[in-house]
Design a protein around this motif. Structure first.
Motif, short mmCIF file in Angstrom:
data_model
loop_
_atom_site.label_atom_id
_atom_site.label_comp_id
_atom_site.label_asym_id
_atom_site.label_seq_id
_atom_site.Cartn_x
_atom_site.Cartn_y
_atom_site.Cartn_z
N TRP A 90 0.87 -1.18 0.00
CA TRP A 90 0.00 0.00 0.00
C TRP A 90 0.89 1.21 0.00
O TRP A 90 1.88 1.26 0.73
CB TRP A 90 -0.87 0.03 1.26
N LEU A 91 0.55 2.23 -0.76
CA LEU A 91 1.25 3.50 -0.66
C LEU A 91 0.90 4.15 0.67
O LEU A 91 1.75 4.66 1.38
CB LEU A 91 0.88 4.40 -1.83
N ILE A 92 -0.39 4.11 0.99
CA ILE A 92 -0.90 4.52 2.30
C ILE A 92 -1.74 3.35 2.78
O ILE A 92 -2.63 2.90 2.07
CB ILE A 92 -1.79 5.79 2.21
N THR A 93 -1.45 2.83 3.96
CA THR A 93 -2.20 1.66 4.44
C THR A 93 -3.57 2.09 4.98
O THR A 93 -3.75 3.24 5.37
CB THR A 93 -1.44 0.92 5.56
N PRO A 94 -4.52 1.15 5.03
CA PRO A 94 -5.83 1.48 5.63
C PRO A 94 -5.70 1.94 7.08
O PRO A 94 -6.43 2.84 7.52
CB PRO A 94 -6.59 0.16 5.53
N ILE A 104 -0.21 12.86 13.71
CA ILE A 104 1.20 12.47 13.75
C ILE A 104 1.53 12.05 12.32
O ILE A 104 1.01 11.06 11.82
CB ILE A 104 1.46 11.31 14.73
N SER A 105 2.36 12.82 11.64
CA SER A 105 2.66 12.57 10.23
C SER A 105 3.37 11.24 10.03
O SER A 105 4.10 10.78 10.89
CB SER A 105 3.49 13.71 9.66
N ILE A 106 3.15 10.65 8.84
CA ILE A 106 3.68 9.33 8.51
C ILE A 106 4.62 9.46 7.32
O ILE A 106 4.21 9.87 6.23
CB ILE A 106 2.54 8.36 8.17
N ASP A 107 5.88 9.10 7.53
CA ASP A 107 6.88 9.15 6.47
C ASP A 107 6.71 7.93 5.57
O ASP A 107 6.87 6.79 6.02
CB ASP A 107 8.27 9.18 7.09
N ALA A 132 -1.49 3.30 -7.71
CA ALA A 132 -1.16 3.36 -6.28
C ALA A 132 -2.31 2.80 -5.45
O ALA A 132 -3.46 3.17 -5.65
CB ALA A 132 -0.88 4.80 -5.88
N ARG A 133 -1.97 1.91 -4.54
CA ARG A 133 -2.96 1.36 -3.60
C ARG A 133 -3.12 2.35 -2.46
O ARG A 133 -2.25 2.47 -1.61
CB ARG A 133 -2.53 -0.01 -3.08
N ILE A 134 -4.25 3.03 -2.47
CA ILE A 134 -4.56 4.04 -1.46
C ILE A 134 -6.00 3.79 -1.03
O ILE A 134 -6.88 3.68 -1.88
CB ILE A 134 -4.40 5.46 -2.03
N PRO A 135 -6.26 3.67 0.27
CA PRO A 135 -7.62 3.40 0.72
C PRO A 135 -8.56 4.58 0.50
O PRO A 135 -8.12 5.71 0.28
CB PRO A 135 -7.46 3.10 2.21
N THR A 182 -4.02 13.96 2.62
CA THR A 182 -3.12 15.08 2.35
C THR A 182 -1.70 14.54 2.42
O THR A 182 -1.31 13.88 3.39
CB THR A 182 -3.31 16.22 3.37
N VAL A 183 -0.94 14.80 1.37
CA VAL A 183 0.42 14.30 1.25
C VAL A 183 1.34 15.50 1.03
O VAL A 183 1.00 16.44 0.32
CB VAL A 183 0.53 13.32 0.06
N ARG A 184 2.50 15.46 1.68
CA ARG A 184 3.51 16.52 1.52
C ARG A 184 4.74 15.92 0.88
O ARG A 184 5.24 14.89 1.30
CB ARG A 184 3.87 17.13 2.87
#
Length: 165
Positions: free
Chosen positions: A38-42, A113-116, A135-138, A143-145
């Motif tokens: 996952w690019l961003i996990t659930p 709490i941001s996630i790297d 990209a696997r994104i739930p 918001t991504v920086r």
């Protein structure tokens, strides 16, 4: 989570969703979905969001003035886009004066709490950008920086907010 070395005189946190590829061009790296990746996990998507700040803060004004490094252009998804999964992420880095320092790339999901998530895209990045075709994104609003510097430590950052339906 692994520690990242600090490069350059300024430190900015960046979040990215990934992305850059010029159709048919081999100068860009690509990443596709993997079976488990996952690019961003659930679980990360379900975390508490960062508080919203109304109006322009001095921090926002300061950060806008400090985008002296490479130009970060988010091609896909555009700010405010609503897309079905999987999501194509396509981001380019254009040097303003000095070459891009890929070691300075940082991509984070902005939460309380941001996630790297840099380690999920770094192997597929180039000084020209990042590209994730699927990209696997739930589902949900994300918001991504993204931040990157040139070889002389001049940083730029870009935030993008989009929704996966």
């Amino acid at each position: 989570m692994r520690k990242r070395k600090f490069y350059g005189p300024m430190l900015f946190h960046f979040f990215l969703l990934t992305g850059i590829l010029q159709s048919g061009s081999s100068i860009f790296a690509e990443i596709g979905t993997t079976q488990a990746g996952w690019l961003i996990t659930p679980e990360e998507a379900a975390m508490a969001s960062a508080p919203e700040i109304s109006g322009e803060s001095s921090l926002q004004i300061e950060n806008d003035e400090l985008n002296l490094g490479p130009v970060i252009e988010v091609i896909k998804p555009k700010e405010g886009d609503r897309s079905e999964a999987p999501v194509e992420v396509f981001i380019t880095f254009t040097p303003q004066s000095d070459p891009v320092d890929l070691k300075s790339l940082k991509v984070s999901v902005i939460k309380f709490i941001s996630i790297d998530i840099t380690d999920r895209v770094i192997d597929y990045s180039s000084p020209h950008g990042i590209h994730v075709k699927e990209a696997r994104i739930p589902q949900g609003k994300h918001t991504v920086r993204i931040s990157i510097a040139d070889i002389n430590g001049m940083y730029s950052k870009k935030d993008i907010t989009f929704e996966v339906l």
